[in-house]
Design an enzyme around this catalytic site. Sequence first.
Site, PDB file in Angstrom:
ATOM      1  N   HIS A  41      -6.385  -0.873  11.309  1.00  0.00           N
ATOM      2  CA  HIS A  41      -5.959  -1.621   9.447  1.00  0.00           C
ATOM      3  C   HIS A  41      -6.742  -2.777   9.360  1.00  0.00           C
ATOM      4  O   HIS A  41      -7.557  -3.225  10.240  1.00  0.00           O
ATOM      5  CB  HIS A  41      -5.201  -2.253  10.723  1.00  0.00           C
ATOM      6  CG  HIS A  41      -3.559  -2.568   9.622  1.00  0.00           C
ATOM      7  ND1 HIS A  41      -3.441  -2.009   8.210  1.00  0.00           N
ATOM      8  CD2 HIS A  41      -3.176  -4.008   9.161  1.00  0.00           C
ATOM      9  CE1 HIS A  41      -2.518  -2.971   7.235  1.00  0.00           C
ATOM     10  NE2 HIS A  41      -2.505  -3.901   7.570  1.00  0.00           N
TER      11      HIS A  41
ATOM     12  N   CYS B 253      -4.967   0.278   3.659  1.00  0.00           N
ATOM     13  CA  CYS B 253      -5.611  -1.286   3.692  1.00  0.00           C
ATOM     14  C   CYS B 253      -7.007  -1.128   3.696  1.00  0.00           C
ATOM     15  O   CYS B 253      -6.386  -2.352   2.794  1.00  0.00           O
ATOM     16  CB  CYS B 253      -4.708  -1.114   4.962  1.00  0.00           C
ATOM     17  SG  CYS B 253      -6.025  -0.065   6.322  1.00  0.00           S
TER      18      CYS B 253
ATOM     19  N   GLN C 259       0.526  -1.490  -0.109  1.00  0.00           N
ATOM     20  CA  GLN C 259      -0.057   0.085  -0.148  1.00  0.00           C
ATOM     21  C   GLN C 259       0.957   1.180   0.024  1.00  0.00           C
ATOM     22  O   GLN C 259       0.291   2.573  -0.574  1.00  0.00           O
ATOM     23  CB  GLN C 259      -0.800  -0.244   1.239  1.00  0.00           C
ATOM     24  CG  GLN C 259       0.089   0.110   2.576  1.00  0.00           C
ATOM     25  CD  GLN C 259      -1.430  -0.310   3.955  1.00  0.00           C
ATOM     26  OE1 GLN C 259      -1.722  -0.980   3.817  1.00  0.00           O
ATOM     27  NE2 GLN C 259      -1.543   1.112   4.199  1.00  0.00           N
TER      28      GLN C 259
END
Length: 324
Positions: A270, A130, A124
């Site tokens: 995340h 993410c 990323q």
Amino acid sequence: MMIVSLVLFAASVTSAFGLSEKGNTLSHVQYNKAYDLKEYYQRLQIFTENKKRIDKHNEGNHSFTMALNQFSDMTFGEFQKSFLMSEPQNCSATKGNYFSSNGPRPDSIDWRNKGNYVTPVKNQGGCGSCWTFSTTGCLESVTAINKGKLVPLSEQQLVDCAQNFNNHGCNGGLPSQAFEYIMYSKGLMTEQDYPYTAFEGDCVYKPELAAAFVNNVVNITAYNEVEMVDAVGTRNPVSFAFEVTSDFMHYQQGVYTSTECHNTTDKVNHAVLAVGYGQENGIPYWIVKNSWGSSWGMEGYFRIERGKNMCGLAACASFPVPVL
Ligand SMILES: *[C@@H]1O[C@H](CO)[C@@H](O)[C@H](O)[C@H]1NC(C)=O
Ligand SMILES: *[C@@H]1O[C@H](CO)[C@@H](O)[C@H](O)[C@H]1NC(C)=O
Ligand SMILES: *[C@@H]1O[C@H](CO)[C@@H](O)[C@H](O)[C@H]1NC(C)=O
Ligand SMILES: *[C@@H]1O[C@H](CO)[C@@H](O)[C@H](O)[C@H]1NC(C)=O
């Protein structure tokens, strides 16, 4: 101006700490960063602190080890700004709409070994996107399992176009909300046709080039890891979000478990993809695909303890049902 590179200091510091030849080679090849002299000394200090923490952890009796990696010259604060989602997401306790398969559930499964169902690990870069990688990873696998063809899909379309579903480009989003976007926008383009830049740009989605489609979004009931196991064991990989804390940044291999992270919905920062599960030395774990490149962790993957809602991992898990 004098330029000093991380390779030099990584090599000198690691040899001072007696790191293996292999470790040095890895830093030579992959983490060659150049600094001016002032920053060199700041980075050296941070790097040395991180190295100390890693060594201390590895001397203890833990289910996972830590190692130097591409983040070892950063503080957790810096890492957080560049690589994690910056605002709290709407990962609230949903009722969920998962229907149990009622079929036999395997003791362990790894979708990477069951066929050509999982694309290579992606990266990323310095963008809190993410959630887009978790989304493409899941839709790629779900589509391949159901239609027999594995095609890398576009994260950038989600970064640029999915704002109306509470997603925020490089500042975060949720896979469930991205699946909703794909369902309503009638498709997701391929990686090749809408490539990743790691920056927010104008939406240039071309519906005629859409390559994967979502018929319905399935949300796992919040905190229900049994549903997650059923979904991964009998259907397909599942997207989930969790809280990354400073210990996770140094993860190398083994089953990650933490006392630093929380299990609440408001801390997730995340998103990743569960592609399997198993058990090691009596500890059940998830096999998880990350989006920090293939040199991080276990060739880009990690294992995290299963069955304890570790770091809130079961707070907002989801997957799409494809249009066939
Ligand atoms: C290490 O930890 C495991 C699991 O907690 C425990 O079973 C084992 O006895 C420990 N080993 C040592 C040497 O402390
Ligand atoms: C959460 O949802 C509310 C209501 O839909 C919205 O206004 C808010 O922007 C959302 N928060 C995030 C971080 O997406
Ligand atoms: C699943 O979650 C998404 C976003 O988190 C939400 O918009 C959607 O309504 C949920 N779907 C169901 C069927 O509950
Ligand atoms: C979160 O952790 C606390 C303390 O360990 C525990 O009592 C609680 O049941 C956990 N909640 C969830 C939803 O996992």
